[in-house]
Design an enzyme around this catalytic site. Structure first.
Site, PDB file in Angstrom:
ATOM      1  N   ASN A   1       0.734  19.403 -20.214  1.00 31.86           N
ATOM      2  CA  ASN A   1       0.375  18.416 -21.237  1.00 31.86           C
ATOM      3  C   ASN A   1       0.335  19.023 -22.630  1.00 31.86           C
ATOM      4  O   ASN A   1      -0.172  18.399 -23.566  1.00 31.86           O
ATOM      5  CB  ASN A   1      -0.996  17.802 -20.922  1.00 31.86           C
ATOM      6  CG  ASN A   1      -0.962  17.003 -19.635  1.00 31.86           C
ATOM      7  OD1 ASN A   1       0.035  16.364 -19.335  1.00 31.86           O
ATOM      8  ND2 ASN A   1      -2.026  17.054 -18.869  1.00 31.86           N
TER       9      ASN A   1
ATOM     10  N   GLU B   1      -3.701  17.899 -10.842  1.00 31.11           N
ATOM     11  CA  GLU B   1      -4.237  18.348 -12.131  1.00 31.11           C
ATOM     12  C   GLU B   1      -5.737  18.627 -12.040  1.00 31.11           C
ATOM     13  O   GLU B   1      -6.517  18.163 -12.870  1.00 31.11           O
ATOM     14  CB  GLU B   1      -3.947  17.272 -13.193  1.00 31.11           C
ATOM     15  CG  GLU B   1      -3.698  17.848 -14.571  1.00 31.11           C
ATOM     16  CD  GLU B   1      -3.101  16.827 -15.516  1.00 31.11           C
ATOM     17  OE1 GLU B   1      -1.945  16.426 -15.312  1.00 31.11           O
ATOM     18  OE2 GLU B   1      -3.787  16.433 -16.459  1.00 31.11           O
TER      19      GLU B   1
ATOM     20  N   HIS C   1       0.011  11.820 -27.929  1.00 27.88           N
ATOM     21  CA  HIS C   1      -0.365  10.455 -27.534  1.00 27.88           C
ATOM     22  C   HIS C   1      -1.076   9.737 -28.683  1.00 27.88           C
ATOM     23  O   HIS C   1      -0.886   8.531 -28.883  1.00 27.88           O
ATOM     24  CB  HIS C   1      -1.271  10.485 -26.299  1.00 27.88           C
ATOM     25  CG  HIS C   1      -0.524  10.735 -25.021  1.00 27.88           C
ATOM     26  ND1 HIS C   1      -1.144  10.865 -23.801  1.00 27.88           N
ATOM     27  CD2 HIS C   1       0.796  10.876 -24.774  1.00 27.88           C
ATOM     28  CE1 HIS C   1      -0.232  11.082 -22.865  1.00 27.88           C
ATOM     29  NE2 HIS C   1       0.952  11.091 -23.429  1.00 27.88           N
TER      30      HIS C   1
ATOM     31  N   LYS D   1       3.723  11.737 -10.999  1.00 22.95           N
ATOM     32  CA  LYS D   1       2.862  10.940 -11.889  1.00 22.95           C
ATOM     33  C   LYS D   1       3.534   9.596 -12.123  1.00 22.95           C
ATOM     34  O   LYS D   1       4.709   9.552 -12.498  1.00 22.95           O
ATOM     35  CB  LYS D   1       2.665  11.649 -13.233  1.00 22.95           C
ATOM     36  CG  LYS D   1       1.617  12.739 -13.172  1.00 22.95           C
ATOM     37  CD  LYS D   1       1.290  13.243 -14.560  1.00 22.95           C
ATOM     38  CE  LYS D   1       0.199  14.286 -14.503  1.00 22.95           C
ATOM     39  NZ  LYS D   1      -0.052  14.909 -15.824  1.00 22.95           N
TER      40      LYS D   1
ATOM     41  N   GLU E   1      10.584  18.436 -24.398  1.00 24.47           N
ATOM     42  CA  GLU E   1       9.937  18.816 -23.134  1.00 24.47           C
ATOM     43  C   GLU E   1      10.547  20.109 -22.582  1.00 24.47           C
ATOM     44  O   GLU E   1       9.895  20.848 -21.853  1.00 24.47           O
ATOM     45  CB  GLU E   1      10.055  17.697 -22.093  1.00 24.47           C
ATOM     46  CG  GLU E   1       9.420  16.365 -22.513  1.00 24.47           C
ATOM     47  CD  GLU E   1       7.916  16.255 -22.208  1.00 24.47           C
ATOM     48  OE1 GLU E   1       7.322  17.199 -21.662  1.00 24.47           O
ATOM     49  OE2 GLU E   1       7.339  15.196 -22.551  1.00 24.47           O
TER      50      GLU E   1
ATOM     51  N   HIS F   1       0.630  16.926 -25.724  1.00 25.19           N
ATOM     52  CA  HIS F   1       0.515  15.518 -25.349  1.00 25.19           C
ATOM     53  C   HIS F   1      -0.754  14.855 -25.877  1.00 25.19           C
ATOM     54  O   HIS F   1      -0.757  13.654 -26.125  1.00 25.19           O
ATOM     55  CB  HIS F   1       0.608  15.350 -23.828  1.00 25.19           C
ATOM     56  CG  HIS F   1       2.010  15.522 -23.288  1.00 25.19           C
ATOM     57  ND1 HIS F   1       2.751  16.674 -23.462  1.00 25.19           N
ATOM     58  CD2 HIS F   1       2.817  14.680 -22.594  1.00 25.19           C
ATOM     59  CE1 HIS F   1       3.935  16.538 -22.886  1.00 25.19           C
ATOM     60  NE2 HIS F   1       4.000  15.324 -22.351  1.00 25.19           N
TER      61      HIS F   1
ATOM     62  N   LYS G   1       8.277  23.521 -13.158  1.00 22.70           N
ATOM     63  CA  LYS G   1       7.395  22.393 -12.857  1.00 22.70           C
ATOM     64  C   LYS G   1       7.070  22.331 -11.362  1.00 22.70           C
ATOM     65  O   LYS G   1       5.928  22.049 -10.982  1.00 22.70           O
ATOM     66  CB  LYS G   1       8.028  21.075 -13.319  1.00 22.70           C
ATOM     67  CG  LYS G   1       7.101  19.899 -13.022  1.00 22.70           C
ATOM     68  CD  LYS G   1       7.257  18.747 -13.944  1.00 22.70           C
ATOM     69  CE  LYS G   1       6.166  17.707 -13.652  1.00 22.70           C
ATOM     70  NZ  LYS G   1       6.279  16.529 -14.473  1.00 22.70           N
TER      71      LYS G   1
ATOM     72  N   ARG H   1      -1.749  22.415 -13.797  1.00 23.17           N
ATOM     73  CA  ARG H   1      -0.855  21.319 -14.166  1.00 23.17           C
ATOM     74  C   ARG H   1      -1.152  20.799 -15.574  1.00 23.17           C
ATOM     75  O   ARG H   1      -0.248  20.317 -16.259  1.00 23.17           O
ATOM     76  CB  ARG H   1      -0.923  20.176 -13.141  1.00 23.17           C
ATOM     77  CG  ARG H   1       0.079  19.093 -13.457  1.00 23.17           C
ATOM     78  CD  ARG H   1       0.379  18.180 -12.306  1.00 23.17           C
ATOM     79  NE  ARG H   1       1.406  17.231 -12.701  1.00 23.17           N
ATOM     80  CZ  ARG H   1       2.044  16.418 -11.883  1.00 23.17           C
ATOM     81  NH1 ARG H   1       1.781  16.458 -10.601  1.00 23.17           N
ATOM     82  NH2 ARG H   1       2.961  15.589 -12.336  1.00 23.17           N
TER      83      ARG H   1
ATOM     84  N   HIS I   1       8.465   9.147 -27.342  1.00 21.68           N
ATOM     85  CA  HIS I   1       7.497  10.026 -26.670  1.00 21.68           C
ATOM     86  C   HIS I   1       7.806  11.510 -26.915  1.00 21.68           C
ATOM     87  O   HIS I   1       6.926  12.291 -27.286  1.00 21.68           O
ATOM     88  CB  HIS I   1       7.472   9.719 -25.165  1.00 21.68           C
ATOM     89  CG  HIS I   1       6.617  10.667 -24.391  1.00 21.68           C
ATOM     90  ND1 HIS I   1       5.242  10.740 -24.550  1.00 21.68           N
ATOM     91  CD2 HIS I   1       6.927  11.638 -23.484  1.00 21.68           C
ATOM     92  CE1 HIS I   1       4.755  11.684 -23.763  1.00 21.68           C
ATOM     93  NE2 HIS I   1       5.755  12.252 -23.107  1.00 21.68           N
TER      94      HIS I   1
ATOM     95  N   ARG J   1       0.818  -1.231   0.000  1.00 18.36           N
ATOM     96  CA  ARG J   1       0.000   0.000   0.000  1.00 18.36           C
ATOM     97  C   ARG J   1       0.843   1.268   0.000  1.00 18.36           C
ATOM     98  O   ARG J   1       0.390   2.332   0.399  1.00 18.36           O
ATOM     99  CB  ARG J   1      -0.982   0.036   1.179  1.00 18.36           C
ATOM    100  CG  ARG J   1      -1.953  -1.112   1.169  1.00 18.36           C
ATOM    101  CD  ARG J   1      -3.219  -0.774   1.941  1.00 18.36           C
ATOM    102  NE  ARG J   1      -4.162  -1.860   1.848  1.00 18.36           N
ATOM    103  CZ  ARG J   1      -4.326  -2.782   2.783  1.00 18.36           C
ATOM    104  NH1 ARG J   1      -3.634  -2.715   3.894  1.00 18.36           N
ATOM    105  NH2 ARG J   1      -5.193  -3.746   2.608  1.00 18.36           N
TER     106      ARG J   1
HETATM  107  N1  GLY Z   1       4.475  15.524 -17.555  1.00 13.04           N
HETATM  108  C1  GLY Z   1       3.303  16.210 -17.192  1.00 13.04           C
HETATM  109  C2  GLY Z   1       3.072  16.285 -15.724  1.00 13.04           C
HETATM  110  O1  GLY Z   1       3.897  15.831 -14.965  1.00 13.04           O
HETATM  111  O2  GLY Z   1       2.060  16.782 -15.302  1.00 13.04           O
END
Ligand code: GLY
Length: 368
Positions: A246, A237, A253, A143, A185, A249, A227, A242, A267, A121
Protein backbone atom coordinates in the site's frame (compact mmCIF):
# COMPACT_ATOMS: atom_id res chain seq x y z
CA UNK A 1 6.24 -17.95 -20.93
CA UNK A 2 6.37 -17.71 -17.13
CA UNK A 3 4.21 -19.47 -14.58
CA UNK A 4 4.27 -18.08 -11.05
CA UNK A 5 2.55 -19.92 -8.24
CA UNK A 6 0.77 -18.07 -5.46
CA UNK A 7 1.22 -20.53 -2.58
CA UNK A 8 -1.83 -20.46 -0.34
CA UNK A 9 -2.34 -24.10 0.62
CA UNK A 10 -5.64 -25.38 -0.78
CA UNK A 11 -6.30 -22.00 -2.43
CA UNK A 12 -2.99 -21.87 -4.34
CA UNK A 13 -3.12 -20.85 -7.99
CA UNK A 14 -0.95 -20.13 -10.98
CA UNK A 15 -0.35 -16.86 -12.79
CA UNK A 16 0.39 -17.63 -16.45
CA UNK A 17 2.29 -14.82 -18.24
CA UNK A 18 2.76 -15.16 -21.98
CA UNK A 19 2.85 -12.84 -24.97
CA UNK A 20 0.01 -13.84 -27.29
CA UNK A 21 -1.70 -16.05 -24.67
CA UNK A 22 -5.07 -14.67 -25.78
CA UNK A 23 -4.71 -16.61 -29.05
CA UNK A 24 -4.77 -19.78 -26.99
CA UNK A 25 -7.41 -18.70 -24.49
CA UNK A 26 -9.85 -21.57 -25.04
CA UNK A 27 -7.15 -24.19 -24.33
CA UNK A 28 -5.71 -22.26 -21.38
CA UNK A 29 -9.14 -21.96 -19.79
CA UNK A 30 -10.20 -25.52 -20.67
CA UNK A 31 -9.79 -26.72 -17.05
CA UNK A 32 -12.50 -24.19 -16.07
CA UNK A 33 -15.06 -24.92 -18.78
CA UNK A 34 -16.37 -28.33 -17.73
CA UNK A 35 -19.92 -26.91 -18.03
CA UNK A 36 -19.24 -25.84 -21.64
CA UNK A 37 -20.15 -22.25 -20.88
CA UNK A 38 -18.32 -19.30 -19.33
CA UNK A 39 -19.71 -16.09 -17.88
CA UNK A 40 -17.49 -13.06 -18.40
CA UNK A 41 -17.61 -9.66 -16.71
CA UNK A 42 -15.88 -7.00 -18.77
CA UNK A 43 -16.08 -3.31 -19.69
CA UNK A 44 -17.17 -1.58 -22.85
CA UNK A 45 -13.62 -0.80 -24.07
CA UNK A 46 -12.26 -4.29 -23.56
CA UNK A 47 -15.44 -5.77 -25.04
CA UNK A 48 -15.10 -3.65 -28.17
CA UNK A 49 -11.46 -4.59 -28.64
CA UNK A 50 -11.39 -8.29 -27.77
CA UNK A 51 -14.82 -9.87 -27.43
CA UNK A 52 -15.37 -11.09 -30.98
CA UNK A 53 -12.00 -12.77 -31.07
CA UNK A 54 -12.51 -14.39 -27.65
CA UNK A 55 -16.06 -15.53 -28.40
CA UNK A 56 -14.93 -17.09 -31.71
CA UNK A 57 -12.17 -19.02 -29.96
CA UNK A 58 -14.57 -20.48 -27.40
CA UNK A 59 -17.22 -21.18 -30.02
CA UNK A 60 -14.69 -23.24 -31.98
CA UNK A 61 -13.92 -25.14 -28.76
CA UNK A 62 -17.65 -25.83 -28.18
CA UNK A 63 -17.94 -23.47 -25.20
CA UNK A 64 -20.81 -20.95 -24.96
CA UNK A 65 -19.75 -17.54 -23.63
CA UNK A 66 -21.79 -14.60 -22.35
CA UNK A 67 -20.60 -11.17 -21.25
CA UNK A 68 -21.86 -8.56 -18.79
CA UNK A 69 -20.51 -5.22 -19.96
CA UNK A 70 -19.73 -2.42 -17.49
CA UNK A 71 -19.17 1.22 -18.41
CA UNK A 72 -15.40 1.80 -18.33
CA UNK A 73 -13.96 3.63 -15.32
CA UNK A 74 -13.71 3.77 -11.56
CA UNK A 75 -17.27 5.09 -11.19
CA UNK A 76 -18.55 1.59 -12.07
CA UNK A 77 -17.26 0.23 -8.76
CA UNK A 78 -20.50 0.93 -6.92
CA UNK A 79 -23.39 -0.87 -5.20
CA UNK A 80 -25.73 -0.47 -8.15
CA UNK A 81 -23.35 -2.09 -10.61
CA UNK A 82 -22.53 -4.84 -8.12
CA UNK A 83 -26.25 -5.59 -7.83
CA UNK A 84 -26.55 -5.59 -11.63
CA UNK A 85 -23.72 -8.11 -11.99
CA UNK A 86 -25.07 -10.36 -9.23
CA UNK A 87 -28.58 -10.38 -10.76
CA UNK A 88 -27.13 -11.12 -14.20
CA UNK A 89 -25.03 -14.01 -12.83
CA UNK A 90 -28.09 -15.46 -11.08
CA UNK A 91 -30.27 -15.04 -14.18
CA UNK A 92 -27.61 -16.90 -16.15
CA UNK A 93 -27.62 -19.74 -13.66
CA UNK A 94 -24.15 -19.18 -12.19
CA UNK A 95 -23.18 -22.04 -9.92
CA UNK A 96 -20.48 -22.26 -7.28
CA UNK A 97 -18.49 -24.61 -9.46
CA UNK A 98 -18.54 -22.14 -12.36
CA UNK A 99 -15.47 -20.02 -13.02
CA UNK A 100 -16.64 -16.47 -13.60
CA UNK A 101 -14.11 -14.59 -15.73
CA UNK A 102 -13.04 -11.03 -14.90
CA UNK A 103 -11.77 -9.66 -18.23
CA UNK A 104 -10.51 -6.10 -17.83
CA UNK A 105 -8.51 -3.72 -15.70
CA UNK A 106 -8.50 -3.17 -11.96
CA UNK A 107 -12.10 -1.95 -11.82
CA UNK A 108 -13.48 -5.05 -13.54
CA UNK A 109 -11.26 -7.37 -11.47
CA UNK A 110 -12.33 -5.76 -8.19
CA UNK A 111 -16.08 -5.75 -8.80
CA UNK A 112 -16.26 -9.07 -10.68
CA UNK A 113 -14.17 -10.72 -7.96
CA UNK A 114 -16.50 -9.31 -5.29
CA UNK A 115 -19.61 -10.47 -7.15
CA UNK A 116 -18.05 -13.94 -7.55
CA UNK A 117 -17.36 -14.03 -3.82
CA UNK A 118 -20.95 -13.30 -2.78
CA UNK A 119 -23.16 -14.93 -5.42
CA UNK A 120 -24.37 -18.22 -3.95
CA UNK A 121 -21.93 -17.56 -1.07
CA UNK A 122 -18.96 -17.82 -3.39
CA UNK A 123 -18.23 -18.95 -6.95
CA UNK A 124 -14.80 -19.58 -8.47
CA UNK A 125 -13.32 -16.91 -10.66
CA UNK A 126 -10.50 -16.34 -13.14
CA UNK A 127 -8.71 -13.06 -13.75
CA UNK A 128 -7.66 -11.96 -17.24
CA UNK A 129 -6.16 -8.53 -16.52
CA UNK A 130 -5.91 -6.20 -19.50
CA UNK A 131 -4.28 -3.08 -17.98
CA UNK A 132 -0.71 -2.78 -16.71
CA UNK A 133 -2.01 -1.91 -13.25
CA UNK A 134 -4.04 -5.12 -13.13
CA UNK A 135 -1.28 -7.21 -14.74
CA UNK A 136 1.34 -6.18 -12.17
CA UNK A 137 -0.79 -5.89 -9.08
CA UNK A 138 -4.54 -6.01 -8.64
CA UNK A 139 -5.34 -9.28 -10.47
CA UNK A 140 -3.24 -11.26 -7.98
CA UNK A 141 -3.83 -11.56 -4.25
CA UNK A 142 -7.60 -11.81 -3.95
CA UNK A 143 -8.53 -8.27 -2.90
CA UNK A 144 -12.01 -7.48 -4.22
CA UNK A 145 -14.07 -4.38 -3.52
CA UNK A 146 -16.35 -1.55 -4.51
CA UNK A 147 -16.12 2.08 -3.42
CA UNK A 148 -18.55 3.71 -1.02
CA UNK A 149 -19.48 7.26 -0.04
CA UNK A 150 -16.95 6.97 2.78
CA UNK A 151 -14.03 6.05 0.56
CA UNK A 152 -12.36 3.78 -1.90
CA UNK A 153 -12.44 -0.03 -1.67
CA UNK A 154 -14.11 0.06 1.75
CA UNK A 155 -16.67 -2.65 0.94
CA UNK A 156 -15.21 -5.95 -0.14
CA UNK A 157 -13.76 -9.32 0.76
CA UNK A 158 -10.65 -11.38 0.17
CA UNK A 159 -11.49 -13.94 -2.52
CA UNK A 160 -8.63 -15.56 -4.41
CA UNK A 161 -8.95 -16.32 -8.12
CA UNK A 162 -8.42 -19.89 -9.31
CA UNK A 163 -6.17 -18.80 -12.18
CA UNK A 164 -4.72 -15.57 -13.58
CA UNK A 165 -3.96 -15.32 -17.31
CA UNK A 166 -1.74 -12.41 -18.38
CA UNK A 167 -1.11 -11.57 -22.02
CA UNK A 168 1.23 -8.54 -22.09
CA UNK A 169 0.38 -8.04 -25.79
CA UNK A 170 -3.00 -6.74 -24.61
CA UNK A 171 -1.15 -3.67 -23.34
CA UNK A 172 -0.71 -2.59 -26.99
CA UNK A 173 -4.30 -1.34 -26.97
CA UNK A 174 -4.02 0.51 -23.64
CA UNK A 175 -4.13 4.32 -23.86
CA UNK A 176 -0.67 5.74 -22.95
CA UNK A 177 -2.08 7.52 -19.89
CA UNK A 178 -3.44 4.23 -18.50
CA UNK A 179 -0.13 2.51 -19.22
CA UNK A 180 1.77 5.22 -17.32
CA UNK A 181 -0.68 5.01 -14.43
CA UNK A 182 -0.07 1.25 -14.17
CA UNK A 183 3.66 1.85 -14.32
CA UNK A 184 3.44 3.61 -10.93
CA UNK A 185 2.62 0.21 -9.39
CA UNK A 186 5.72 -1.27 -11.10
CA UNK A 187 7.93 1.43 -9.55
CA UNK A 188 6.26 0.64 -6.22
CA UNK A 189 7.84 -2.83 -6.20
CA UNK A 190 11.29 -1.21 -6.40
CA UNK A 191 10.55 1.32 -3.69
CA UNK A 192 9.15 -1.14 -1.18
CA UNK A 193 11.95 -3.69 -1.02
CA UNK A 194 14.22 -3.79 -4.06
CA UNK A 195 16.62 -0.92 -4.74
CA UNK A 196 17.96 -3.06 -7.60
CA UNK A 197 14.55 -3.18 -9.26
CA UNK A 198 14.19 0.60 -8.87
CA UNK A 199 17.56 0.90 -10.70
CA UNK A 200 16.06 -1.29 -13.44
CA UNK A 201 13.02 1.01 -13.64
CA UNK A 202 15.33 3.99 -14.10
CA UNK A 203 17.25 2.23 -16.87
CA UNK A 204 14.49 0.24 -18.61
CA UNK A 205 11.17 1.78 -17.57
CA UNK A 206 11.07 3.99 -20.66
CA UNK A 207 11.47 0.91 -22.90
CA UNK A 208 8.56 -0.76 -21.11
CA UNK A 209 6.38 2.29 -21.68
CA UNK A 210 7.26 2.41 -25.35
CA UNK A 211 6.15 -1.20 -25.83
CA UNK A 212 9.36 -3.24 -25.52
CA UNK A 213 8.09 -6.74 -24.94
CA UNK A 214 11.12 -8.03 -22.96
CA UNK A 215 10.84 -5.05 -20.61
CA UNK A 216 7.12 -5.70 -20.17
CA UNK A 217 7.66 -9.36 -19.34
CA UNK A 218 10.48 -8.50 -16.90
CA UNK A 219 8.35 -5.88 -15.10
CA UNK A 220 5.28 -8.09 -14.90
CA UNK A 221 7.12 -11.20 -13.76
CA UNK A 222 9.21 -9.32 -11.19
CA UNK A 223 6.11 -7.59 -9.80
CA UNK A 224 3.99 -10.73 -9.68
CA UNK A 225 6.78 -12.86 -8.14
CA UNK A 226 7.28 -10.21 -5.45
CA UNK A 227 3.55 -9.95 -4.86
CA UNK A 228 3.05 -13.76 -4.79
CA UNK A 229 5.67 -14.03 -2.05
CA UNK A 230 4.11 -11.25 0.00
CA UNK A 231 0.56 -12.62 -0.41
CA UNK A 232 1.75 -16.11 0.62
CA UNK A 233 3.34 -14.61 3.76
CA UNK A 234 0.40 -12.38 4.71
CA UNK A 235 -2.73 -13.09 2.68
CA UNK A 236 -5.09 -10.97 4.81
CA UNK A 237 -2.75 -8.09 5.58
CA UNK A 238 -2.41 -9.06 9.22
CA UNK A 239 1.32 -9.12 9.95
CA UNK A 240 2.53 -5.95 8.20
CA UNK A 241 4.05 -7.67 5.12
CA UNK A 242 1.17 -7.16 2.72
CA UNK A 243 0.59 -3.63 3.98
CA UNK A 244 3.89 -2.74 2.22
CA UNK A 245 2.00 -3.04 -1.07
CA UNK A 246 0.00 0.00 0.00
CA UNK A 247 2.99 2.34 -0.31
CA UNK A 248 1.63 5.64 -1.59
CA UNK A 249 -1.95 4.45 -1.29
CA UNK A 250 -2.95 6.27 1.93
CA UNK A 251 -1.87 9.62 0.51
CA UNK A 252 -3.05 8.54 -2.95
CA UNK A 253 -6.56 7.56 -1.84
CA UNK A 254 -6.98 10.96 -0.19
CA UNK A 255 -5.97 12.64 -3.46
CA UNK A 256 -8.39 10.44 -5.39
CA UNK A 257 -11.20 11.24 -2.98
CA UNK A 258 -10.55 15.00 -3.29
CA UNK A 259 -10.55 14.76 -7.08
CA UNK A 260 -13.71 12.65 -7.18
CA UNK A 261 -12.27 9.19 -8.11
CA UNK A 262 -12.40 10.16 -11.76
CA UNK A 263 -10.45 11.29 -14.76
CA UNK A 264 -8.70 14.19 -13.02
CA UNK A 265 -6.45 11.68 -11.29
CA UNK A 266 -6.33 7.99 -12.22
CA UNK A 267 -5.61 5.50 -9.43
CA UNK A 268 -2.03 4.86 -10.59
CA UNK A 269 -1.39 8.59 -10.92
CA UNK A 270 -2.61 9.05 -7.35
CA UNK A 271 -0.29 6.23 -6.25
CA UNK A 272 2.65 7.97 -7.99
CA UNK A 273 1.95 11.28 -6.26
CA UNK A 274 1.23 9.36 -3.03
CA UNK A 275 4.58 7.53 -3.13
CA UNK A 276 6.37 10.86 -3.53
CA UNK A 277 4.42 12.21 -0.55
CA UNK A 278 5.38 9.13 1.49
CA UNK A 279 9.05 9.73 0.60
CA UNK A 280 8.83 13.47 1.25
CA UNK A 281 7.02 12.95 4.55
CA UNK A 282 9.71 10.41 5.53
CA UNK A 283 12.35 13.04 4.73
CA UNK A 284 10.33 15.66 6.70
CA UNK A 285 10.44 13.27 9.68
CA UNK A 286 14.20 12.93 9.18
CA UNK A 287 14.57 9.30 8.14
CA UNK A 288 14.83 9.48 4.34
CA UNK A 289 17.63 11.19 2.38
CA UNK A 290 16.45 14.25 0.42
CA UNK A 291 18.50 13.32 -2.69
CA UNK A 292 16.63 10.01 -2.87
CA UNK A 293 13.35 11.94 -2.97
CA UNK A 294 14.79 13.76 -5.99
CA UNK A 295 15.55 10.43 -7.71
CA UNK A 296 11.96 9.24 -7.27
CA UNK A 297 10.47 12.57 -8.41
CA UNK A 298 12.77 12.68 -11.46
CA UNK A 299 11.97 9.15 -12.50
CA UNK A 300 8.20 9.53 -12.17
CA UNK A 301 8.20 12.93 -13.89
CA UNK A 302 10.34 11.57 -16.74
CA UNK A 303 7.65 8.99 -17.41
CA UNK A 304 4.93 11.66 -17.31
CA UNK A 305 3.43 10.73 -13.94
CA UNK A 306 2.37 13.43 -11.46
CA UNK A 307 4.99 13.69 -8.75
CA UNK A 308 3.97 16.92 -7.03
CA UNK A 309 0.62 17.57 -5.36
CA UNK A 310 0.77 21.22 -6.36
CA UNK A 311 0.54 20.07 -10.00
CA UNK A 312 -2.78 18.27 -9.42
CA UNK A 313 -5.92 20.17 -10.37
CA UNK A 314 -7.73 20.44 -6.99
CA UNK A 315 -8.62 23.02 -4.36
CA UNK A 316 -7.99 21.44 -0.99
CA UNK A 317 -6.25 21.70 2.35
CA UNK A 318 -4.01 19.40 4.35
CA UNK A 319 -6.83 18.95 6.87
CA UNK A 320 -9.34 17.90 4.19
CA UNK A 321 -6.87 15.36 2.78
CA UNK A 322 -6.03 14.02 6.25
CA UNK A 323 -9.75 13.57 6.98
CA UNK A 324 -10.05 11.12 4.07
CA UNK A 325 -7.29 9.06 5.67
CA UNK A 326 -9.32 8.40 8.82
CA UNK A 327 -11.34 5.79 6.94
CA UNK A 328 -8.20 3.86 6.01
CA UNK A 329 -8.80 0.12 6.19
CA UNK A 330 -5.52 -0.35 8.07
CA UNK A 331 -6.67 1.91 10.93
CA UNK A 332 -6.69 0.27 14.37
CA UNK A 333 -8.00 1.97 17.53
CA UNK A 334 -8.42 5.13 15.47
CA UNK A 335 -4.71 5.16 14.58
CA UNK A 336 -3.86 5.22 10.85
CA UNK A 337 -0.64 3.35 10.06
CA UNK A 338 1.47 4.86 7.25
CA UNK A 339 3.90 3.26 4.85
CA UNK A 340 7.07 5.31 5.19
CA UNK A 341 10.60 4.88 3.90
CA UNK A 342 14.16 4.73 5.22
CA UNK A 343 15.65 4.39 1.73
CA UNK A 344 14.67 3.37 -1.80
CA UNK A 345 13.93 -0.34 -1.30
CA UNK A 346 13.33 -0.01 2.45
CA UNK A 347 9.67 0.73 3.24
CA UNK A 348 8.17 0.14 6.69
CA UNK A 349 4.83 0.45 8.44
CA UNK A 350 4.82 3.33 10.95
CA UNK A 351 2.14 3.34 13.64
CA UNK A 352 3.14 6.57 15.36
CA UNK A 353 1.95 9.06 12.74
CA UNK A 354 -0.20 11.95 13.94
CA UNK A 355 -2.79 13.02 11.36
CA UNK A 356 -2.48 16.68 12.45
CA UNK A 357 1.22 16.48 11.62
CA UNK A 358 0.37 14.93 8.23
CA UNK A 359 -2.13 17.76 7.61
CA UNK A 360 0.52 20.39 8.39
CA UNK A 361 3.02 18.62 6.10
CA UNK A 362 0.41 18.49 3.31
CA UNK A 363 -0.36 22.20 3.69
CA UNK A 364 3.32 22.92 3.09
CA UNK A 365 3.32 20.61 0.04
CA UNK A 366 0.19 22.24 -1.42
CA UNK A 367 1.77 25.67 -1.02
CA UNK A 368 4.81 24.77 -3.19
N1 GLY B 1 -2.70 -3.78 -4.15
C1 GLY B 1 -2.34 -4.05 -2.82
C2 GLY B 1 -2.60 -5.45 -2.39
O1 GLY B 1 -3.02 -6.25 -3.20
O2 GLY B 1 -2.40 -5.78 -1.25
Amino acid sequence: MEIINVALGGRSYNVHIENGALGNIAALLAPYTAQKRLLFITDENVHRLYWKNIADKFLSAGVRVEAYILPAGESSKNWQKLEGICDWLLQHGAERTDHIVALGGGVVGDIAGFASAIVKRGCNFVQIPTSLLAQVDSSVGGKTAINSRSGKNLIGVFHQPAFVLIDPDMLDSLPPRELRAGYAEVVKYGLIDSAEFFDWCESDGAALLSGDSDARIKAISHSISAKAQIVSDDERELNGRRALLNLGHTFGHALEAETGFGDTLLHGEAVAAGMVLAARYSAYRGHFPAQEVGRIVNHLETTGLPARVSAIDMQTTGKALAEHMQHDKKAAQGNVPFLLMNAIGDTFLASDVDLDDVAAFLDSELAQ
